[in-house]
Each structure stands twice: as structure tokens, then as C-alpha cells.
Design a protein around this motif. Structure first.
Motif, PDB file in Angstrom:
ATOM      1  N   ALA A  11      -4.944  -8.097 -10.707  1.00  0.00           N
ATOM      2  CA  ALA A  11      -5.438  -9.190 -11.558  1.00  0.00           C
ATOM      3  C   ALA A  11      -6.442 -10.074 -10.828  1.00  0.00           C
ATOM      4  CB  ALA A  11      -4.254 -10.030 -12.046  1.00  0.00           C
ATOM      5  N   GLY A  12      -6.290 -10.169  -9.499  1.00  0.00           N
ATOM      6  CA  GLY A  12      -7.205 -11.000  -8.714  1.00  0.00           C
ATOM      7  C   GLY A  12      -6.518 -12.191  -8.054  1.00  0.00           C
ATOM      8  N   LYS A  13      -5.216 -12.155  -7.925  1.00  0.00           N
ATOM      9  CA  LYS A  13      -4.458 -13.292  -7.368  1.00  0.00           C
ATOM     10  C   LYS A  13      -4.858 -13.619  -5.936  1.00  0.00           C
ATOM     11  CE  LYS A  13      -0.618 -11.062  -8.125  1.00  0.00           C
ATOM     12  NZ  LYS A  13      -1.201  -9.895  -8.827  1.00  0.00           N
ATOM     13  N   THR A  15      -7.543 -12.727  -4.344  1.00  0.00           N
ATOM     14  CA  THR A  15      -8.951 -13.139  -4.317  1.00  0.00           C
ATOM     15  C   THR A  15      -9.073 -14.619  -4.674  1.00  0.00           C
ATOM     16  OG1 THR A  15      -9.478 -10.900  -5.071  1.00  0.00           O
ATOM     17  CG2 THR A  15     -11.259 -12.524  -5.161  1.00  0.00           C
ATOM     18  N   SER A  29      -6.392  -5.960  -0.170  1.00  0.00           N
ATOM     19  CA  SER A  29      -5.694  -4.730  -0.535  1.00  0.00           C
ATOM     20  C   SER A  29      -4.428  -5.176  -1.270  1.00  0.00           C
ATOM     21  CB  SER A  29      -5.384  -3.907   0.707  1.00  0.00           C
ATOM     22  OG  SER A  29      -4.843  -4.723   1.698  1.00  0.00           O
ATOM     23  N   THR A  31      -1.154  -6.589  -2.447  1.00  0.00           N
ATOM     24  CA  THR A  31      -0.216  -7.415  -1.689  1.00  0.00           C
ATOM     25  C   THR A  31       1.191  -6.833  -1.788  1.00  0.00           C
ATOM     26  OG1 THR A  31      -1.568  -9.334  -2.267  1.00  0.00           O
ATOM     27  CG2 THR A  31       0.666  -9.771  -1.435  1.00  0.00           C
ATOM     28  N   ASP A  50       1.138 -16.532  -3.130  1.00  0.00           N
ATOM     29  CA  ASP A  50       0.488 -15.432  -3.857  1.00  0.00           C
ATOM     30  C   ASP A  50       1.401 -14.214  -3.730  1.00  0.00           C
ATOM     31  OD1 ASP A  50      -1.213 -13.252  -4.563  1.00  0.00           O
ATOM     32  OD2 ASP A  50      -2.053 -13.239  -2.524  1.00  0.00           O
ATOM     33  N   GLY A  52       2.824 -10.334  -4.690  1.00  0.00           N
ATOM     34  CA  GLY A  52       2.373  -8.997  -5.098  1.00  0.00           C
ATOM     35  C   GLY A  52       2.798  -8.696  -6.525  1.00  0.00           C
ATOM     36  N   GLY A  53       1.894  -8.067  -7.291  1.00  0.00           N
ATOM     37  CA  GLY A  53       2.134  -7.870  -8.713  1.00  0.00           C
ATOM     38  C   GLY A  53       2.491  -6.448  -9.138  1.00  0.00           C
ATOM     39  N   GLN A  54       2.583  -5.525  -8.151  1.00  0.00           N
ATOM     40  CA  GLN A  54       2.912  -4.153  -8.532  1.00  0.00           C
ATOM     41  C   GLN A  54       4.273  -4.099  -9.212  1.00  0.00           C
ATOM     42  OE1 GLN A  54       2.128  -1.084  -5.439  1.00  0.00           O
ATOM     43  NE2 GLN A  54       1.140  -2.768  -4.349  1.00  0.00           N
ATOM     44  N   ASN A 109      -9.118 -14.222 -15.728  1.00  0.00           N
ATOM     45  CA  ASN A 109     -10.025 -13.853 -14.632  1.00  0.00           C
ATOM     46  C   ASN A 109     -10.934 -12.672 -15.009  1.00  0.00           C
ATOM     47  OD1 ASN A 109     -11.031 -14.043 -11.966  1.00  0.00           O
ATOM     48  ND2 ASN A 109      -9.575 -12.494 -11.237  1.00  0.00           N
ATOM     49  N   LYS A 110     -11.908 -12.442 -14.177  1.00  0.00           N
ATOM     50  CA  LYS A 110     -12.878 -11.338 -14.310  1.00  0.00           C
ATOM     51  C   LYS A 110     -13.766 -11.507 -15.543  1.00  0.00           C
ATOM     52  CE  LYS A 110      -9.936  -8.147 -11.717  1.00  0.00           C
ATOM     53  NZ  LYS A 110      -9.609  -6.757 -11.395  1.00  0.00           N
ATOM     54  N   ASP A 112     -16.730 -11.946 -15.548  1.00  0.00           N
ATOM     55  CA  ASP A 112     -18.027 -11.302 -15.303  1.00  0.00           C
ATOM     56  C   ASP A 112     -18.072  -9.888 -15.871  1.00  0.00           C
ATOM     57  OD1 ASP A 112     -15.997 -10.893 -13.196  1.00  0.00           O
ATOM     58  OD2 ASP A 112     -17.480  -9.545 -12.306  1.00  0.00           O
ATOM     59  N   MET A 113     -16.946  -9.327 -16.257  1.00  0.00           N
ATOM     60  CA  MET A 113     -16.910  -7.937 -16.713  1.00  0.00           C
ATOM     61  C   MET A 113     -17.354  -7.841 -18.172  1.00  0.00           C
ATOM     62  SD  MET A 113     -15.682  -6.150 -14.077  1.00  0.00           S
ATOM     63  CE  MET A 113     -14.869  -4.674 -14.668  1.00  0.00           C
ATOM     64  N   CYS A 142     -13.991 -16.551 -12.869  1.00  0.00           N
ATOM     65  CA  CYS A 142     -14.430 -15.353 -12.165  1.00  0.00           C
ATOM     66  C   CYS A 142     -14.170 -15.613 -10.683  1.00  0.00           C
ATOM     67  CB  CYS A 142     -15.912 -15.087 -12.411  1.00  0.00           C
ATOM     68  SG  CYS A 142     -16.532 -13.737 -11.394  1.00  0.00           S
ATOM     69  N   LEU A 144     -14.815 -13.867  -8.187  1.00  0.00           N
ATOM     70  CA  LEU A 144     -15.874 -13.419  -7.283  1.00  0.00           C
ATOM     71  C   LEU A 144     -16.905 -14.518  -7.054  1.00  0.00           C
ATOM     72  CD1 LEU A 144     -16.515  -9.696  -8.296  1.00  0.00           C
ATOM     73  CD2 LEU A 144     -14.905 -10.640  -6.629  1.00  0.00           C
TER      74      LEU A 144
HETATM   75  N1  LIG Z   1     -15.316  -8.030 -11.265  1.00  0.00           N
HETATM   76  C1  LIG Z   1     -14.367  -8.790 -10.762  1.00  0.00           C
HETATM   77  N2  LIG Z   1     -13.493  -8.282  -9.874  1.00  0.00           N
HETATM   78  C2  LIG Z   1     -12.543  -9.108  -9.388  1.00  0.00           C
HETATM   79  C3  LIG Z   1     -12.438 -10.469  -9.778  1.00  0.00           C
HETATM   80  N3  LIG Z   1     -11.381 -11.009  -9.123  1.00  0.00           N
HETATM   81  C4  LIG Z   1     -10.856 -10.029  -8.374  1.00  0.00           C
HETATM   82  N4  LIG Z   1     -11.559  -8.879  -8.508  1.00  0.00           N
HETATM   83  C5  LIG Z   1     -11.293  -7.591  -7.842  1.00  0.00           C
HETATM   84  O1  LIG Z   1     -10.071  -7.073  -8.312  1.00  0.00           O
HETATM   85  C6  LIG Z   1      -9.425  -6.316  -7.276  1.00  0.00           C
HETATM   86  C7  LIG Z   1      -7.996  -6.796  -7.102  1.00  0.00           C
HETATM   87  O2  LIG Z   1      -8.002  -8.114  -6.575  1.00  0.00           O
HETATM   88  P1  LIG Z   1      -6.762  -8.715  -5.780  1.00  0.00           P
HETATM   89  O3  LIG Z   1      -7.048 -10.151  -5.562  1.00  0.00           O
HETATM   90  O4  LIG Z   1      -6.446  -7.896  -4.593  1.00  0.00           O
HETATM   91  O5  LIG Z   1      -5.614  -8.514  -6.867  1.00  0.00           O
HETATM   92  P2  LIG Z   1      -4.081  -9.002  -6.789  1.00  0.00           P
HETATM   93  O6  LIG Z   1      -3.807  -9.663  -8.095  1.00  0.00           O
HETATM   94  O7  LIG Z   1      -3.861  -9.810  -5.569  1.00  0.00           O
HETATM   95  O8  LIG Z   1      -3.290  -7.617  -6.730  1.00  0.00           O
HETATM   96  P3  LIG Z   1      -1.825  -7.334  -6.085  1.00  0.00           P
HETATM   97  O9  LIG Z   1      -1.800  -7.965  -4.737  1.00  0.00           O
HETATM   98  O10 LIG Z   1      -1.681  -5.842  -6.026  1.00  0.00           O
HETATM   99  O11 LIG Z   1      -0.818  -7.937  -7.015  1.00  0.00           O
HETATM  100  C8  LIG Z   1     -10.282  -6.498  -6.026  1.00  0.00           C
HETATM  101  O12 LIG Z   1     -11.108  -5.366  -5.912  1.00  0.00           O
HETATM  102  C9  LIG Z   1     -11.109  -7.737  -6.340  1.00  0.00           C
HETATM  103  O13 LIG Z   1     -12.335  -7.765  -5.668  1.00  0.00           O
HETATM  104  C10 LIG Z   1     -13.392 -10.986 -10.722  1.00  0.00           C
HETATM  105  O14 LIG Z   1     -13.384 -12.144 -11.141  1.00  0.00           O
HETATM  106  N5  LIG Z   1     -14.317 -10.092 -11.173  1.00  0.00           N
END
Ligand SMILES: Nc1nc2c(ncn2[C@@H]2O[C@H](COP(=O)(O)OP(=O)(O)OP(=O)(O)O)[C@@H](O)[C@H]2O)c(=O)[nH]1
Ligand SMILES: [Mg+2]
Length: 163
Positions: A11-13, A15, A29, A31, A50, A52-54, A109-110, A112-113, A142, A144
Motif C-alpha cells: 500500500a505504501g506504508k 514509503t 522491501s 516489511t 509501521d 507489515g501488511g502481508q 495513496n498512489k 499518481d497512478m 502520493c 512518492l
Molecule cells: N506509484 C506509486 N508508487 C508508490 C507510492 N507509494 C508507494 N509506492 C510504491 O509501492 C511499493 C510498496 O511500498 P511500501 O511502502 O514498501 O509498501 P508497504 O505498505 O510498506 O508494504 P508492506 O511492508 O509489505 O506491508 C514500493 O515500490 C513503493 O515505491 C505512490 O504514491 N505512488
């Protein structure tokens, strides 16, 4: 103030957490377990977990719940297929005794997609307007670029002192 950052894997947590901390996109990578960082916003200290969401990790989210004041739920706005799973997880959390007093910030989030769901669509799908027993707020963002993240934090700081 204790904060937990939850949501499905990818999801982007993580990040978002490191954007808060460093205003930078870090290489992440998946979490396993959690990351914890202190974020200071206008003299308000947040301890952000933060998690892990798996799928295999979601059953242990509840070990992080005690004394949580804010839940940040991160949604991948392009992931339409799994929004129903996010919804189940959201209502499971809201029903949990330890999160009775927690306020919920949802990050769409995201943004930008291309073809992603808007915050309004996500809000409707998650039936946020039916939530009466927890303060909630949805913010599109977003991770990023960092767009929208400050507005989310501002909502959190505005809640402090309300309770
Ligand atoms: N396009 C885009 N990609 C994003 C955005 N935020 C995160 N990502 C990408 O999404 C992927 C997963 O991001 P993480 O932050 O690792 O996700 P997480 O929610 O921490 O995942 P887990 O730790 O497995 O629970 C990465 O490749 C990021 O670069 C965004 O706003 N836009
Ligand atoms: Mg992560």
C-alpha cells in the motif's frame, strides 16, 4: 502520541513513514514485523509504528493496538480488487476494544497512478460516513512526491486536545 500505520502489503506504508521522517523516497522491501520512528509536527511528538501488511502478518496487528491514539490506514488507490479486504480489516480494527478511542486517518495513496480510485470513491466503498464511534478523515496522497501527506498530519495534530 502513539500511531499505528496499517494497510495491505504494497500500500505504501513504509514509503509514507520515511517521507514523514526525511522528506525522501526510500527504497523499501516488504516489511516483516515493524518499523518505528518518532515524527515531530509543530512540537507534537508522534511515535509511529509501521506494521507489515502481508496476509500472514495481519493477525498480529492486534499486538500493536494498546494505547494507540491514531490509526493511519493506507490504501493503494489502484488496487480495486483488494479494497474489500481493506474494508474487512478496517471494521475488524474499529471493533477492537484496544482501539476504542483511536481516531482514523485514511490515506488514499498512489494518486499518481492512472485510473486510480479517488478519495471519494474509496470513502463510499468503505462506507466511512457510517462510522460514528471514531473520528475519521480521508486524505488523498502520493507518497512518492509527498503530496497530501502534510494535510493528513495536520488533521492529526488538530485532533489533539479535542479529546
Ligand atoms: N506509484 C506509486 N508508487 C508508490 C507510492 N507509494 C508507494 N509506492 C510504491 O509501492 C511499493 C510498496 O511500498 P511500501 O511502502 O514498501 O509498501 P508497504 O505498505 O510498506 O508494504 P508492506 O511492508 O509489505 O506491508 C514500493 O515500490 C513503493 O515505491 C505512490 O504514491 N505512488
Ligand atoms: Mg512496509
Amino acid at each position: 502520541h502513539k500511531v499505528i500505520i496499517v494497510g495491505l502489503d504494497n500500500a505504501g506504508k513504509t514509503t509514507i513513514l520515511y517521507q514523514f521522517l526525511m522528506n525522501e523516497v526510500v527504497h523499501t522491501s516488504p516489511t516483516i514485523g515493524s518499523n518505528v520512528e518518532e515524527i515531530v509536527v509543530k512540537n507534537t511528538h508522534f511515535l509511529m509504528w509501521d506494521i507489515g501488511g502481508q496476509e500472514s502478518l495481519r493477525s498480529s496487528w492486534n499486538t500493536y493496538y494498546s494505547n494507540t491514539e491514531f490509526i493511519i490506514l493506507v490504501v493503494d488507490s489502484i488496487d480495486r480488487e483488494r479494497l474489500s479486504i481493506t474494508k474487512e480489516e478496517l471494521y475488524r480494527m474499529l471493533a477492537h476494544e484496544d482501539l476504542r478511542k483511536a481516531a482514523v486517518l485514511i490515506f488514499a495513496n498512489k494518486q499518481d497512478m492512472k485510473g486510480c480510485m479517488t478519495a471519494a470513491e474509496i470513502s463510499a466503498y468503505l462506507t466511512l460516513s457510517s462510522i460514528k464511534d471514531h473520528p475519521w478523515h480521508i486524505q488523498s496522497c502520493c507518497a512518492l512526491t509527498g503530496e497530501g501527506l502534510c494535510q493528513g498530519l495536520e488533521w492529526m495534530t488538530s485532533r489533539i486536545g479535542v479529546r
